[in-house]
Scaffold this motif. Structure first.
Motif, short mmCIF file in Angstrom:
data_model
loop_
_atom_site.label_atom_id
_atom_site.label_comp_id
_atom_site.label_asym_id
_atom_site.label_seq_id
_atom_site.Cartn_x
_atom_site.Cartn_y
_atom_site.Cartn_z
N ALA A 49 -8.83 13.84 40.22
CA ALA A 49 -7.74 14.73 39.83
C ALA A 49 -8.17 15.74 38.75
O ALA A 49 -7.87 16.94 38.86
N PRO A 50 -8.86 15.33 37.68
CA PRO A 50 -9.23 16.30 36.65
C PRO A 50 -10.18 17.38 37.19
O PRO A 50 -10.12 18.54 36.74
N VAL A 51 -11.04 17.03 38.14
CA VAL A 51 -11.95 18.02 38.72
C VAL A 51 -11.15 19.04 39.52
O VAL A 51 -11.38 20.25 39.41
N ARG A 52 -10.19 18.56 40.29
CA ARG A 52 -9.37 19.48 41.08
C ARG A 52 -8.59 20.42 40.15
O ARG A 52 -8.53 21.62 40.38
N LEU A 53 -8.04 19.86 39.06
CA LEU A 53 -7.28 20.70 38.13
C LEU A 53 -8.19 21.72 37.44
O LEU A 53 -7.86 22.91 37.36
N THR A 78 -6.57 8.24 42.45
CA THR A 78 -5.34 7.84 41.76
C THR A 78 -4.13 8.62 42.27
O THR A 78 -3.05 8.53 41.68
N GLY A 79 -4.33 9.40 43.33
CA GLY A 79 -3.20 10.04 44.01
C GLY A 79 -2.41 10.99 43.13
O GLY A 79 -2.92 11.62 42.20
N GLU A 80 -1.12 11.12 43.46
CA GLU A 80 -0.24 12.06 42.76
C GLU A 80 -0.06 11.69 41.29
O GLU A 80 0.08 12.56 40.43
N ILE A 81 -0.07 10.39 41.02
CA ILE A 81 0.08 9.95 39.63
C ILE A 81 -1.09 10.45 38.79
O ILE A 81 -0.94 10.92 37.67
N GLY A 82 -2.30 10.38 39.38
CA GLY A 82 -3.49 10.87 38.69
C GLY A 82 -3.45 12.37 38.46
O GLY A 82 -3.83 12.87 37.39
N ALA A 83 -2.98 13.10 39.47
CA ALA A 83 -2.87 14.55 39.33
C ALA A 83 -1.89 14.89 38.22
O ALA A 83 -2.12 15.79 37.39
N GLY A 84 -0.80 14.14 38.16
CA GLY A 84 0.20 14.34 37.11
C GLY A 84 -0.35 14.04 35.73
O GLY A 84 -0.06 14.75 34.75
N ALA A 85 -1.20 13.01 35.64
CA ALA A 85 -1.77 12.64 34.35
C ALA A 85 -2.72 13.72 33.83
O ALA A 85 -2.71 14.04 32.63
N ALA A 86 -3.53 14.28 34.74
CA ALA A 86 -4.46 15.35 34.33
C ALA A 86 -3.66 16.57 33.86
O ALA A 86 -3.98 17.18 32.83
N LEU A 87 -2.61 16.89 34.60
CA LEU A 87 -1.80 18.05 34.25
C LEU A 87 -1.08 17.84 32.92
O LEU A 87 -1.00 18.74 32.07
N ALA A 88 -0.56 16.64 32.71
CA ALA A 88 0.14 16.33 31.46
C ALA A 88 -0.80 16.46 30.26
O ALA A 88 -0.40 16.91 29.17
N THR A 89 -2.07 16.06 30.47
CA THR A 89 -3.06 16.18 29.40
C THR A 89 -3.29 17.64 29.05
O THR A 89 -3.28 18.03 27.87
N ALA A 90 -3.49 18.47 30.07
CA ALA A 90 -3.71 19.90 29.84
C ALA A 90 -2.49 20.54 29.18
O ALA A 90 -2.62 21.37 28.26
N GLU A 91 -1.33 20.12 29.62
CA GLU A 91 -0.08 20.67 29.10
C GLU A 91 0.07 20.35 27.60
O GLU A 91 0.46 21.20 26.80
N ALA A 92 -0.26 19.13 27.24
CA ALA A 92 -0.12 18.71 25.84
C ALA A 92 -1.05 19.50 24.94
O ALA A 92 -0.68 19.91 23.83
N VAL A 93 -2.28 19.74 25.43
CA VAL A 93 -3.23 20.53 24.65
C VAL A 93 -2.74 21.97 24.52
O VAL A 93 -2.78 22.56 23.43
N ALA A 94 -2.29 22.53 25.63
CA ALA A 94 -1.82 23.92 25.63
C ALA A 94 -0.65 24.11 24.66
O ALA A 94 -0.58 25.10 23.92
N LEU A 95 0.23 23.14 24.65
CA LEU A 95 1.41 23.20 23.77
C LEU A 95 0.97 23.20 22.31
O LEU A 95 1.44 24.00 21.49
N ARG A 96 0.04 22.33 21.97
CA ARG A 96 -0.45 22.23 20.59
C ARG A 96 -1.19 23.49 20.16
O ARG A 96 -1.07 23.93 19.02
#
Lengths: 387, 387
Positions: A49-53, A78-96
């Motif tokens: 998932a992180p590579v795809r993102l 890790t399927g859709e849950i994994g994709a969501g986790a990678a995106l949530a990580t990027a989102e949290a960093v972007a927000l900060r």
């Protein structure tokens, strides 16, 4: 000597509790604004998932503000849950940081098939971002935080005309209870466009990481990222820049080879005589991917027949009647047949550890150098352990 | 149960002194006249001299009178001298039997790159030809004479409607101090044309020997020969003949897997969901050629992430979102993600030794079964010994 050697970058490495043992497992590398970035990724059909993102983000962004990397879990399969986790990580960093989500790249390494404990990452990211620094110690901690089966942190640097290139890598053979392979972040303070960075990175990777074959197993997570802050103001000559970048990549690749799981020797094989350099590289990888060849390296056995067997099975054309091999400078086969050599001296030389092999497979001008390690009982023991 | 089970064939196995230890090392299989023959060979660019000679002979002859096989030396990477040695062997047999040189096939197995002691073969051939017999013991001695790292002689037979198919094989993993891989001779007393034999043999080999992947290393010497004496008078139904021939080949392939160098388990992997059967076979081989996958078999670890990693790196298309895996009947991954399973029961089951794996990679109807073994420290030790 690190990912913060070049001006314009900060880094940190902290413990988020992804690894059971409390070791550092979360790293960030940030620039003070989105900077030109190139990246190369694994080519698997089963990309994590992180590579795809990250591949998506690099494609659509105008620059990268931050890279966040975790060890302890590859977030692969890790399927859709994994994709969501990678995106949530990027989102949290972007927000900060106050940047766009696609200006953040995400890398994960560790076990395949288990769920990323993204809540631990989100809880620890504020601390990771708050503690970034341009001190060498911060670079070192980032390098430590991406280690999996690595026994040492791996960093390298090279200085060009008015600019610096520095980076870090993790990767110690390959995968152990499913640790995904290599992550690498390289930074420079040279002023270079994204297009030139991309071109230079592909050139450097082809002669370094892609010339390294440890167990022939491809990964779901391999990532190499190159960011250019431009803060030195130096606009490098392209060839010099490729040279410095290649120096850093080769240094890191050699550190990986010397830290390879269970390996007892690093073997450097020069291939000559194919039509193209690309063929030489492909043939060298085919030869060095052979278990029998790598087991003979373990035994310190100048067993050129195995090299011929592996070369013969490759799709790269060879001329068996021109097949010649030297181990550690001693010619053992010429024009396809054994030649007399001082076996006692050669075997004594090979007992010493690392050695070089030169292989000629025809009359062409293609050439390549491949770095590999031996296949050892320790490697099998190591990778036979249950996760 | 042997290469002389079918009528019309004689065999013997004698000691020619090619092996240092005085063991049987020279075998012959003869028919009373040149009989229809098909053969498949290794596809290496560096084919051994006997393979090149036999492939030529099979192509130009109208039948085979005799096959002569030696262990202890592969006569590979031996240049013009090696080609001359193979030809001299065929010539000597032809002279004794009163047939054409191209009616004799030659097979060698053993160390690559060392000179064949052809004088020992020529000196012992009269004895080998004089002692041929249709007794089971003669078939067994022939099977013993082609052993290299094999610990047991490997023979099989199957009975069709009015005819018999029987054969012998050598091959125990692969190569050790450069033993070239597998030699197989199969005989039948069915009445079958060369064209039909050829078609049937390719069908049978694809589901047996070519579905067996032990260490992924190709050989310079692989040879499978099928001879039909016709003395039973039975003209078999094609499908039945392929079935009986496949039974013999599968039996021999399984014996090879169970005798594989250093292996502790035989793993049977069923692949489903590719577009074609050929893709399923190629994908299965790619997965089972992975060191990490085979190390996890050694550990009895139901580590499906490694299967996904290896499948993802294959050139055969897969759908990672449909990737599902069962170990020993227990589902561990479905649609690309882990599923809960009784790990304690599964691990206990895997401790028992051999196991099956079922892998689904997409929605296609392609399917294949691959037989492999685990990668073990013993394998590396074994193949790390100097020749």
């Amino acid at each position: 000597m690190s990912v913060v050697s070049a001006g314009g970058f900060l880094a940190s490495g902290v413990a988020a509790g992804i690894k059971d043992n409390g070791a550092l497992d979360l790293a960030v590398v940030t620039a003070d604004r989105p900077v030109p970035t190139a990246a190369v990724f694994a080519t698997s059909q089963a990309l994590a998932a992180p590579v795809r993102l990250s591949a998506h983000n690099v494609g659509v962004q105008s620059g990268t503000r931050a890279v966040v990397l975790n060890s302890g879990c590859a977030n692969a399969a890790t399927g859709e849950i994994g994709a969501g986790a990678a995106l949530a990580t990027a989102e949290a960093v972007a927000l900060r940081l106050g940047c766009e989500i696609n200006e953040v790249l995400v890398c994960s390494t560790g076990t395949i098939g288990s769920r990323l404990p993204v809540e631990k990452i989100l809880a620890t990211l504020p601390q990771a971002l708050a503690s970034t620094s341009s001190e060498p110690e911060a670079g070192k901690q980032a390098a430590e935080a991406i280690m999996t089966t690595d026994t040492v942190a791996k960093q390298a640097t090279a200085v060009g005309t008015g600019y610096t290139v520095g980076g870090m890598v993790k990767g110690a053979g390959m995968v152990r209870p499913d640790m995904a392979t290599m992550l690498c972040v390289i930074t420079t303070d040279a002023r270079v466009s994204t297009a030139v960075l991309d071109h230079a990175l592909r050139r450097a990777v082809s002669v370094s990481f892609n010339a390294l074959t440890l167990d022939g197993c491809a990964s779901t997570n391999d990532t190499v990222i190159l960011m250019a802050s431009g803060v030195s103001g130096a606009e490098p000559d392209f060839d010099e820049f490729v040279d410095r970048l290649s120096t850093v990549c080769l240094d890191l690749a050699n550190q990986m080879a010397h830290d390879a799981e269970g390996a007892s020797r690093v073997v450097t094989m020069e291939i000559k005589g194919t039509t193209t350099d690309q063929q030489a590289r492909a043939l060298g990888r085919d030869i060095c991917d052979s278990d029998l060849v790598r087991a003979s390296f373990f035994g310190g056995d100048p067993n050129w027949g195995r090299l011929l067997g592996a070369a013969g099975a490759s799709s790269v054309p060879i001329d068996p009647g021109m097949f010649s091999v030297s181990y550690a400078g001693t010619l053992v086969a010429a024009d396809g047949v054994s030649v007399e050599s001082d076996q006692v001296a050669l075997l004594a030389r090979m007992e010493q550890g690392d050695f070089d092999i030169a292989v000629t497979v025809g009359g062409g001008t293609g050439t390549a150098t491949i770095v590999t390690t031996d296949l050892t009982p320790a490697y099998v023991e190591f990778n036979g352990e249950r996760s």
